[in-house]
Design a protein around this motif. Sequence first.
Motif, mmCIF file in Angstrom:
data_model
loop_
_atom_site.group_PDB
_atom_site.id
_atom_site.type_symbol
_atom_site.label_atom_id
_atom_site.label_comp_id
_atom_site.label_asym_id
_atom_site.label_seq_id
_atom_site.Cartn_x
_atom_site.Cartn_y
_atom_site.Cartn_z
ATOM 1 N N VAL A 54 0.838 -1.202 0.000
ATOM 2 C CA VAL A 54 0.000 0.000 0.000
ATOM 3 C C VAL A 54 0.872 1.252 0.000
ATOM 4 C CG1 VAL A 54 -1.670 1.329 1.349
ATOM 5 C CG2 VAL A 54 -1.930 -1.148 1.157
ATOM 6 N N LEU A 55 1.900 1.242 0.817
ATOM 7 C CA LEU A 55 2.742 2.434 0.962
ATOM 8 C C LEU A 55 3.715 2.636 -0.198
ATOM 9 C CD1 LEU A 55 3.594 2.223 4.769
ATOM 10 C CD2 LEU A 55 1.848 3.640 3.637
ATOM 11 N N MET A 90 -6.427 2.924 12.841
ATOM 12 C CA MET A 90 -6.188 4.362 12.662
ATOM 13 C C MET A 90 -4.995 4.816 13.488
ATOM 14 S SD MET A 90 -10.027 6.000 12.467
ATOM 15 C CE MET A 90 -10.478 5.521 14.135
ATOM 16 N N LYS A 91 -4.935 4.388 14.724
ATOM 17 C CA LYS A 91 -3.816 4.772 15.612
ATOM 18 C C LYS A 91 -2.531 4.146 15.109
ATOM 19 C CE LYS A 91 -2.103 5.997 19.893
ATOM 20 N NZ LYS A 91 -0.739 5.654 19.783
ATOM 21 N N TRP A 92 -2.584 2.912 14.683
ATOM 22 C CA TRP A 92 -1.403 2.209 14.175
ATOM 23 C C TRP A 92 -0.803 2.977 13.009
ATOM 24 C CZ3 TRP A 92 -0.843 -0.997 9.602
ATOM 25 C CH2 TRP A 92 0.306 -1.783 9.601
ATOM 26 N N LEU A 93 -1.641 3.404 12.059
ATOM 27 C CA LEU A 93 -1.159 4.159 10.906
ATOM 28 C C LEU A 93 -0.661 5.547 11.299
ATOM 29 C CD1 LEU A 93 -3.955 3.109 8.420
ATOM 30 C CD2 LEU A 93 -1.506 2.570 8.184
ATOM 31 N N ALA A 94 -1.365 6.209 12.204
ATOM 32 C CA ALA A 94 -0.932 7.535 12.667
ATOM 33 C C ALA A 94 0.413 7.448 13.380
ATOM 34 C CB ALA A 94 -1.988 8.145 13.584
ATOM 35 N N ASP A 95 0.612 6.395 14.166
ATOM 36 C CA ASP A 95 1.899 6.202 14.850
ATOM 37 C C ASP A 95 3.041 5.991 13.859
ATOM 38 O OD1 ASP A 95 0.717 6.498 17.323
ATOM 39 O OD2 ASP A 95 0.696 4.359 17.799
ATOM 40 N N MET A 96 2.704 5.530 12.649
ATOM 41 C CA MET A 96 3.712 5.353 11.602
ATOM 42 C C MET A 96 3.982 6.677 10.878
ATOM 43 S SD MET A 96 2.383 1.719 10.014
ATOM 44 C CE MET A 96 3.505 1.719 8.643
ATOM 45 N N GLY A 97 3.249 7.741 11.247
ATOM 46 C CA GLY A 97 3.461 9.051 10.650
ATOM 47 C C GLY A 97 2.517 9.400 9.517
ATOM 48 N N HIS A 98 1.452 8.638 9.352
ATOM 49 C CA HIS A 98 0.505 8.908 8.276
ATOM 50 C C HIS A 98 -0.678 9.711 8.803
ATOM 51 C CE1 HIS A 98 2.764 6.149 5.822
ATOM 52 N NE2 HIS A 98 2.654 5.231 6.771
ATOM 53 N N GLY A 127 3.947 9.633 4.785
ATOM 54 C CA GLY A 127 2.843 10.568 4.918
ATOM 55 C C GLY A 127 1.652 10.296 4.016
ATOM 56 N N VAL A 128 1.358 9.032 3.790
ATOM 57 C CA VAL A 128 0.212 8.652 2.957
ATOM 58 C C VAL A 128 -1.069 8.921 3.749
ATOM 59 C CG1 VAL A 128 -0.962 6.729 1.811
ATOM 60 C CG2 VAL A 128 1.535 6.902 1.731
ATOM 61 N N ARG A 129 -2.032 9.593 3.139
ATOM 62 C CA ARG A 129 -3.297 9.902 3.803
ATOM 63 C C ARG A 129 -4.232 8.698 3.746
ATOM 64 N NH1 ARG A 129 -4.740 15.428 0.913
ATOM 65 N NH2 ARG A 129 -2.590 15.621 0.264
ATOM 66 N N PHE A 130 -4.834 8.388 4.903
ATOM 67 C CA PHE A 130 -5.779 7.278 5.001
ATOM 68 C C PHE A 130 -7.134 7.797 5.454
ATOM 69 C CE2 PHE A 130 -1.774 5.059 5.178
ATOM 70 C CZ PHE A 130 -2.034 3.895 4.488
ATOM 71 N N PHE A 131 -8.190 7.250 4.852
ATOM 72 C CA PHE A 131 -9.557 7.610 5.192
ATOM 73 C C PHE A 131 -10.298 6.365 5.656
ATOM 74 C CE2 PHE A 131 -14.036 8.135 3.628
ATOM 75 C CZ PHE A 131 -14.412 9.064 4.584
ATOM 76 N N PHE A 132 -10.934 6.453 6.811
ATOM 77 C CA PHE A 132 -11.697 5.350 7.388
ATOM 78 C C PHE A 132 -13.166 5.744 7.498
ATOM 79 C CE2 PHE A 132 -7.538 4.022 8.591
ATOM 80 C CZ PHE A 132 -7.596 2.687 8.929
#
Length: 111
Positions: free
Chosen positions: A44-45, A64-72, A50-55
């Motif tokens: 995916v990456l 959501m937290k997992w991806l945000a913790d990765m910097g997204h 800084g890939v934007r994700f929409f849920f």
Amino acid sequence: MEAQAYRVRTLGEWEQGWKEGEIVVQHCSFFLCNRMLESYIDNVLCERKGVRFFFPLCGKAVDMKWLADMGHPVVGVDIAEMGIRQFFEDQKLIYSEEVVPAIPGAKVYKV
């Protein structure tokens, strides 16, 4: 199958489901809800940052937290305010709440 099985829930019914603990899709523990996302995150990456994700209908999705913790940057949308508040509380995140003037009754919760 009866027609009732495919009926769309009203806002009140959805909120009641959260209050009664009926919304079980969101109840994941410390691991990711979506193992497929974890398995394919590199695909995916594609080495992008800084890939934007929409849920949509995010509820308390820990992904959501997992991806945000990765910097997204992550945006989650849900109709049930209770699920959104629980997400921030479960993740021990300090958040702000703002009214969206253009949409009656809408709020934005963010870290």
